[in-house]
Design a protein around this motif. Structure first.
Motif, short mmCIF file in Angstrom:
data_model
loop_
_atom_site.label_atom_id
_atom_site.label_comp_id
_atom_site.label_asym_id
_atom_site.label_seq_id
_atom_site.Cartn_x
_atom_site.Cartn_y
_atom_site.Cartn_z
N ILE A 223 40.25 57.64 17.41
CA ILE A 223 41.09 56.46 17.60
C ILE A 223 42.45 56.65 16.93
O ILE A 223 42.53 56.92 15.72
CB ILE A 223 40.40 55.20 17.04
CG1 ILE A 223 39.07 54.97 17.77
CG2 ILE A 223 41.30 53.98 17.18
CD1 ILE A 223 38.23 53.86 17.17
N ASP A 224 43.51 56.50 17.69
CA ASP A 224 44.88 56.54 17.18
C ASP A 224 45.14 55.24 16.44
O ASP A 224 45.07 54.16 17.03
CB ASP A 224 45.86 56.70 18.34
CG ASP A 224 47.29 56.89 17.89
OD1 ASP A 224 47.71 56.21 16.92
OD2 ASP A 224 48.02 57.67 18.52
N THR A 225 45.44 55.32 15.15
CA THR A 225 45.57 54.12 14.34
C THR A 225 46.94 53.45 14.46
O THR A 225 47.23 52.50 13.74
CB THR A 225 45.29 54.43 12.86
OG1 THR A 225 46.13 55.51 12.43
CG2 THR A 225 43.84 54.84 12.68
N THR A 226 47.77 53.94 15.38
CA THR A 226 49.02 53.22 15.70
C THR A 226 48.92 52.48 17.02
O THR A 226 49.55 51.45 17.21
CB THR A 226 50.22 54.19 15.75
OG1 THR A 226 49.98 55.19 16.74
CG2 THR A 226 50.42 54.85 14.39
N THR A 227 48.09 52.99 17.94
CA THR A 227 47.93 52.34 19.25
C THR A 227 46.53 51.73 19.43
O THR A 227 46.32 50.95 20.36
CB THR A 227 48.15 53.35 20.39
OG1 THR A 227 47.14 54.38 20.31
CG2 THR A 227 49.53 54.00 20.27
N TYR A 228 45.58 52.14 18.57
CA TYR A 228 44.19 51.67 18.63
C TYR A 228 43.52 52.04 19.96
O TYR A 228 42.68 51.31 20.46
CB TYR A 228 44.11 50.16 18.34
CG TYR A 228 44.88 49.81 17.10
CD1 TYR A 228 44.44 50.25 15.85
CD2 TYR A 228 46.09 49.11 17.16
CE1 TYR A 228 45.17 49.99 14.70
CE2 TYR A 228 46.82 48.85 16.00
CZ TYR A 228 46.35 49.30 14.78
OH TYR A 228 47.08 49.04 13.65
N THR A 229 43.93 53.18 20.49
CA THR A 229 43.32 53.71 21.71
C THR A 229 42.59 55.00 21.37
O THR A 229 42.93 55.72 20.42
CB THR A 229 44.37 53.98 22.79
OG1 THR A 229 45.37 54.90 22.26
CG2 THR A 229 45.06 52.69 23.22
N LYS A 230 41.57 55.33 22.19
CA LYS A 230 40.76 56.51 21.96
C LYS A 230 41.29 57.70 22.76
O LYS A 230 41.73 57.56 23.89
CB LYS A 230 39.31 56.23 22.35
CG LYS A 230 38.64 55.17 21.49
CD LYS A 230 37.24 54.87 21.99
CE LYS A 230 36.60 53.75 21.16
NZ LYS A 230 35.25 53.38 21.67
N GLY A 231 41.22 58.88 22.13
CA GLY A 231 41.58 60.11 22.80
C GLY A 231 40.41 61.07 22.81
O GLY A 231 39.26 60.67 22.56
N LYS A 232 40.68 62.34 23.05
CA LYS A 232 39.62 63.35 23.10
C LYS A 232 39.43 64.08 21.78
O LYS A 232 38.36 64.62 21.52
CB LYS A 232 39.94 64.35 24.21
CG LYS A 232 39.95 63.75 25.60
CD LYS A 232 40.33 64.79 26.64
CE LYS A 232 40.37 64.18 28.05
NZ LYS A 232 40.77 65.18 29.06
N GLU A 233 40.50 64.14 20.99
CA GLU A 233 40.42 64.91 19.75
C GLU A 233 40.18 63.99 18.55
O GLU A 233 40.58 62.84 18.55
CB GLU A 233 41.73 65.69 19.54
CG GLU A 233 42.01 66.74 20.60
CD GLU A 233 41.01 67.90 20.60
OE1 GLU A 233 40.09 67.90 19.76
OE2 GLU A 233 41.16 68.79 21.44
N PRO A 234 39.48 64.52 17.53
CA PRO A 234 39.08 65.92 17.34
C PRO A 234 37.71 66.29 17.88
O PRO A 234 37.27 67.43 17.71
CB PRO A 234 39.06 66.04 15.82
CG PRO A 234 38.54 64.70 15.38
CD PRO A 234 39.20 63.71 16.33
N ILE A 235 37.00 65.34 18.50
CA ILE A 235 35.63 65.61 18.93
C ILE A 235 35.57 66.77 19.93
O ILE A 235 34.68 67.62 19.87
CB ILE A 235 34.97 64.35 19.52
CG1 ILE A 235 34.89 63.26 18.45
CG2 ILE A 235 33.59 64.68 20.07
CD1 ILE A 235 34.06 63.60 17.25
N ARG A 236 36.56 66.84 20.85
CA ARG A 236 36.55 67.91 21.85
C ARG A 236 36.57 69.28 21.19
O ARG A 236 35.78 70.18 21.54
CB ARG A 236 37.74 67.75 22.79
CG ARG A 236 37.81 68.84 23.86
CD ARG A 236 38.92 68.57 24.86
NE ARG A 236 40.25 68.77 24.30
CZ ARG A 236 41.38 68.70 25.02
NH1 ARG A 236 41.32 68.41 26.31
NH2 ARG A 236 42.55 68.89 24.45
N THR A 237 37.45 69.45 20.20
CA THR A 237 37.58 70.75 19.55
C THR A 237 36.47 70.99 18.53
O THR A 237 35.97 72.12 18.40
CB THR A 237 38.96 70.88 18.89
OG1 THR A 237 39.96 70.88 19.93
CG2 THR A 237 39.08 72.16 18.09
#
Length: 271
Positions: A223-237
């Motif tokens: 979770i990006d703590t500036t936009t509160y949206t989820k991405g792929k990293e770091p779980i993907r790597t």
């Protein structure tokens, strides 16, 4: 090696604080995760499913708590409600309700009906007996009193993330900040990334700790703590380089062997 930074989180899954020194208690850093949010059914709610909890900043002032967020005026909260049981990862723990005002404030932030609860007695919740002693206790952290990470491991992980992106034809992302991993103590000067995987005991300043286990990581780290949206990293790597037993690993969990104080810059010794 030295203690680079210290962090605590008054309300579970909300924003953390960076402090220069902290009291180490048997169940964690003083003030760390003594509050949590529950949903309308009384079940624990975290930023894994409600990322906007991370927009809440909680400040402790004695027995009171002040909540600050982007949606409303700050609110001062004092726990004074009835007690009810909340399931904490398989353990039923009695928590005190913090009232309707706190419930409304947080409900407006996350967009669903929630309540704020407080753990008045931190000796109430035992550590998983598979990784601790019968007398070990933990507040409302996921499982163990403290989480330790190292700057060397994060540096290598960020290098891996760039490699992953470039191999996929993606733009190289900026480095992930350490606060994505929500540590309590961050160690600098470790010569080899992920050397902490093999530690059994460690002393920070004058405070001795046992390593209970490595820390498996979840979607909260994405979770990006500036936009509160989820991405792929770091779980993907992490899944590519640090996957074992069906989980991905970053950091280690600590249990204090004695109370004391830790201060930024303290020496760190592997025992």
């Amino acid at each position: 090696m030295k203690l680079a930074s210290i962090h605590f989180y008054p309300v579970k899954s909300t924003a953390g604080h960076h402090v220069r020194e902290a009291e180490v208690q048997p169940w964690g850093l003083a003030g760390d995760r003594r509050y949590l949010v529950t949903d309308a059914r009384g079940e624990m709610l975290t930023a894994r499913t409600e990322p906007w909890l991370l927009a809440c900043v909680a400040e402790l002032d004695g027995d009171a708590l002040t909540l600050t967020g982007p949606h409303a005026a700050p609110l001062r909260v004092t726990p004074n409600g009835v007690m009810s049981a909340v399931d904490m990862r398989g353990t039923s723990v009695e928590l005190t309700d913090c009232g309707d005002d706190a419930a409304l404030w947080l409900s407006e932030l996350v967009g669903q009906r929630v309540r704020l609860k407080w753990l008045d007695d931190p000796t109430r919740r035992p550590v998983n007996p598979a990784y601790g002693r019968p007398e070990d206790r933990v507040s409302l952290a996921d499982g163990y009193p403290l989480l330790l990470t190292t700057t060397a491991s994060l540096a290598l992980l960020n290098d891996w993330i760039v490699e992953t992106a470039l191999e996929r034809g993606e733009e190289a992302p900026p480095p992930l900040p350490m606060h994505r991993f929500r540590p309590n103590v961050v160690i600098d000067g470790v010569e080899t990334a992920f050397a902490e995987d093999g530690w059994k005991r460690v002393r920070i300043g004058e405070v001795p700790f046992r390593v209970s286990k490595r820390c498996d990581r979840c979607v909260l780290t994405t979770i990006d703590t500036t936009t509160y949206t989820k991405g792929k990293e770091p779980i993907r790597t992490l899944s590519r380089h640090r996957k074992q037993d069906g989980k991905v690993w970053f950091g280690i969990n600590l249990i204090p062997d004695a109370p004391g104080r830790v201060t930024q810059g303290d020496p760190v010794v592997v025992l």
